[in-house]
Structures are given as C-alpha cells and as structure tokens.
Design a protein around this motif. Sequence first.
Motif, mmCIF file in Angstrom:
data_model
loop_
_atom_site.group_PDB
_atom_site.id
_atom_site.type_symbol
_atom_site.label_atom_id
_atom_site.label_comp_id
_atom_site.label_asym_id
_atom_site.label_seq_id
_atom_site.Cartn_x
_atom_site.Cartn_y
_atom_site.Cartn_z
ATOM 1 N N GLY A 104 31.463 -13.415 -15.466
ATOM 2 C CA GLY A 104 31.541 -11.962 -15.644
ATOM 3 C C GLY A 104 31.141 -11.532 -17.045
ATOM 4 O O GLY A 104 30.393 -10.561 -17.243
ATOM 5 N N ALA A 105 31.630 -12.271 -18.041
ATOM 6 C CA ALA A 105 31.289 -11.955 -19.432
ATOM 7 C C ALA A 105 29.809 -12.234 -19.685
ATOM 8 O O ALA A 105 29.128 -11.477 -20.397
ATOM 9 N N LEU A 106 29.304 -13.297 -19.079
ATOM 10 C CA LEU A 106 27.883 -13.620 -19.249
ATOM 11 C C LEU A 106 27.012 -12.507 -18.675
ATOM 12 O O LEU A 106 26.024 -12.093 -19.293
ATOM 13 N N GLN A 107 27.414 -12.006 -17.499
ATOM 14 C CA GLN A 107 26.632 -10.910 -16.899
ATOM 15 C C GLN A 107 26.604 -9.691 -17.821
ATOM 16 O O GLN A 107 25.571 -9.053 -17.998
ATOM 17 N N ALA A 108 27.747 -9.397 -18.426
ATOM 18 C CA ALA A 108 27.801 -8.250 -19.351
ATOM 19 C C ALA A 108 26.872 -8.487 -20.539
ATOM 20 O O ALA A 108 26.165 -7.576 -20.993
ATOM 21 N N ALA A 109 26.843 -9.727 -21.044
ATOM 22 C CA ALA A 109 25.987 -10.046 -22.195
ATOM 23 C C ALA A 109 24.511 -9.986 -21.805
ATOM 24 O O ALA A 109 23.680 -9.442 -22.552
ATOM 25 N N ILE A 110 24.191 -10.532 -20.637
ATOM 26 C CA ILE A 110 22.778 -10.535 -20.213
ATOM 27 C C ILE A 110 22.289 -9.097 -20.003
ATOM 28 O O ILE A 110 21.195 -8.724 -20.422
ATOM 29 N N ALA A 111 23.149 -8.290 -19.386
ATOM 30 C CA ALA A 111 22.760 -6.885 -19.157
ATOM 31 C C ALA A 111 22.473 -6.199 -20.492
ATOM 32 O O ALA A 111 21.501 -5.447 -20.622
ATOM 33 N N ALA A 112 23.304 -6.474 -21.483
ATOM 34 C CA ALA A 112 23.097 -5.858 -22.801
ATOM 35 C C ALA A 112 21.806 -6.375 -23.433
ATOM 36 O O ALA A 112 21.017 -5.601 -23.998
#
Length: 465
Positions: free
Chosen positions: A251-259
């Motif tokens: 979940g945190a990785l997805q947030a980072a990738i989106a950013a």
Amino acid sequence: MSTKPSTQPLLIRNADIVTADSRYRADIYAEGETITRIGQQLEVPVGAEIIDATGRLVFPGFIDPHVHLYLPFMATFAKDTHETGSIAALVGGTTTYLEMCCPSRLDDALEGYELWKSKAAGASACDYSFHMSVTRFEKHTEAQLREIVRDGIASFKIFLAYKDFFGVDDGEMYQTLRLAKQLGVITTAHCENAELVGRLQANLVAEGKTGPEWHEPSRPESVEAEGTHRFATFLENTGAAGYVVHLSCAGALQAAIAAKQRGTRLWVESVLPHFLLDKTYAERPGVEGRKHVMSPPLRDRRNQRVLWDALAAGLIDTVGTDHCPFDTAQKELGESAFTQIPNGIPGIEERVNLLYTYGVKRGTLDLHRFVDVASTRAAKLFGLFPRKGTIAVGSDADLVVYDPSYRGTVSAKTQHTNCDYSGFEGFALEGRPAVVTVRGRVQVRDGVFVGERGRGRLLRREAGY
Ligand code: URP
Ligand code: ZN
Ligand code: ZN
C-alpha cells in the motif's frame, strides 16, 4: 591489531571490478587514501600492500543509509557505540553509514547535533554522516538548521510517527520541507500516521491484547500508506525532495509510485528486515516475538515479493538496515504491553551478505542493481558521490574484495554488533567480504577486524541530490 601506517600504498591485483554500471578486470592502486590508478598490470611500487583478488568480486564500499547507534528511545538507549557498530558494519562490507541524529522534541536541535557528532568522533572505524532530525519547528529552528547544513549535512529527517517524542505535525512538516527546498537538502521521512497508531494501540491494550503479535495490527498497512501519501502530497506542494525510509508494504509502495508518476521528487528506501522476515516472527511467544518488533512492523509475507520485485524494477532506490540494537533485557521492558517494547532490529553487519545471498544469488537482483541499491544510490542522494559509491580514479579507496564462495550462517554468537541476539539467526550466507578497506587502509580480513579504530571521518556533502 595491525599497526601498519594508514598511508601505505595499496595494490589490488586481478580485480573483477563491479560498479552500478560497469564490470571489467583491472588492477586498482590507491595512495594517500584515494584511488590513483586503475589499469592492466600496474607496476608494484615499493612498500605497497598487495592483495590478489583472483576469484573475487571487487565492489565499492557499501553504504548503509539508515542506522541508529546512539539512540535514546523508549526509556532506554540502543546498545551499540560507534566503535562496536562501525566494526560490525565493516565486517559486513559497509564502509560508510548515515546515522539518524535524533534529538527528541524536548531537546535543542543544535545541541543534539553536537552531541551526536561527539559520540561518533574518534570512535567510528568507518566514515559516516548524519540525517538531521527535525523534531519540532520553532522560531530559532530555521537558523539552527541552516547552521547544521553549513556544517555539511545533506539531509533532514522527520517522523510522522512517535507522537510527542520525535513526531512532527503537518505544520512542522510543511516548514521543514519549505526550508529544505531553499537549502537544497533532501528530507527523509518515517511515514506512519501517529494519531491512528496511538488510537489503535490504546484500543488493543484496553481489550487485553498486549503481546508483541498485536504490534502489527496497531500499525496496519493503511496507516503507513496514509503517511506515505501525505508526505508525498507535502513534497508536491512545497517542491521539496523527499525520501521515504523503511517502506514496508504494498500500500505504501503504491502511494510512493503514484507520487513518482506525478513527478514528485521522491525516493524510496526499504530495509533488510522487511525483505526477509514477516510478521509471524513477531507473533512468536514472549521475548522471541519482542525481538522482532520494529516500526513499521514486520508485515504479511505477501509483501516480501512486492518489495523484491520493486527493488529489481528500480521502484525502490536503496536498501538500508534501520539497524537499531536493543538486547533481550531491553525488549523485556515491553513484557506487559507491546507498546513499551523498544522498537528496532539490528542488521548493520548482515545487510550486504543477506542482500547478496537472497537477492543476487537467488537471481532476484542483478549484480549492478545490488551495487546501486546498497552503495551508489545513497552516495548520490546524500551528496557523497563520486567520493563514495563507486570505484574510479579520485574516489576514496573504500573497497570490498568479496568472496562469493564463502558459506556460513548468521549467528548472534559470532556477530560484532553489541546485541545478544540476531533478528536473522540461522539465515544461510553465500558470500562475504574477504578484505574491506577504508580510504586505502585494510580494516577487515575474512570476518576479522584488523584495522584502525577511530579511523572514521564525518563526511560533508559534496553535491546535492
Ligand atoms: O523500529 C524502529 N524502526 N526503530 C528505530 C526508530 C525508527 O523508527 O527508525
Ligand atoms: Zn523510523
Ligand atoms: Zn530508523
């Protein structure tokens, strides 16, 4: 202990040199702390120490971007000194570490910085620098941080977790990022929502759920994903550069990738425990579980594949340890409630060998990515490149002559860190450093520290990210 002068020239013969972007065979010659020649069949100058690297790989000294050595935290102190921690680092192939300088919200930032420097000076056997934690932002904070950056510090650290101790609120995060942008320094961040962690902890304890197995449910993946997304949103709106530390889950990785995809200047670190250990370690009864309590917590096993894939794909930029040694007696401080367990797992000694074994040897991690994530990228992000993080004429002669045929097992009995357990006890090792040099001086041979104590220097930034 060896008494050879530190200026003795060093010649590494037949080196299979591996950097983040090249591999070739040559001799490496170092004089006066730096690499002065790389070439074929270099002549042997009088008095040079000669190391034959036939059958070995030669890597740039590895850099751990996230360690805690001196750390007052959760009613106690982390167990390592810079002496013990640096020797453990060197035996494992790490020649530079970046320590979190962590004065609490009650402490003065500048006094804290001087205190952390004094703990390392003359004690560390390898080179080091600091991420400067900003744990509150008041009138005088800006002037203090400017002074610290003038002293050569390349990065700030903020905690969105650990409310009332290290944690900053959104206003303080905003002010820190605005200043970081002006100063051209990068801000590293522990991304968990402090308010939610506090509420969930209180609920669980009230229900009598006090064992270490409840640590992970008190800081679920969504809490880290929210912190990561919020940090990225603040980066986006301040134009500052950021680095998420110890990212642990999908979940945190997805947030980072989106950013990253939106163009935010954001880099991602994950740490050794999250690649190799899962939450069942913290679910073990009693102190065995408490040994594996860290934050963000060890996660459901499915996240490990996600992290390895993201590392291979370049979506995770660095691998650190978050080395944070509290021994079993200290872990017992949390006997009655998981909220009192000092958070942290040691790993400074194992990072390179475990990453090589479970990444490179298992075919998950390309050899050049391995060098990049464990050395070069951190040097570039934190203003140390090309002095550190590569093998080139003019770079510091920090070299790891690596023996890929070594076979061993991680054990607390043989480790150098000042801790009575290893989080990775029993893990097989398929490779280890045969020789480790710091600025041309041999510090380690075959798992034994043979060098000069206190050789380490505070590194000051050379270039921005
Ligand atoms: O559990 C951890 N990670 N301990 C060290 C402090 C921190 O959050 O990095
Ligand atoms: Zn943290
Ligand atoms: Zn940490």
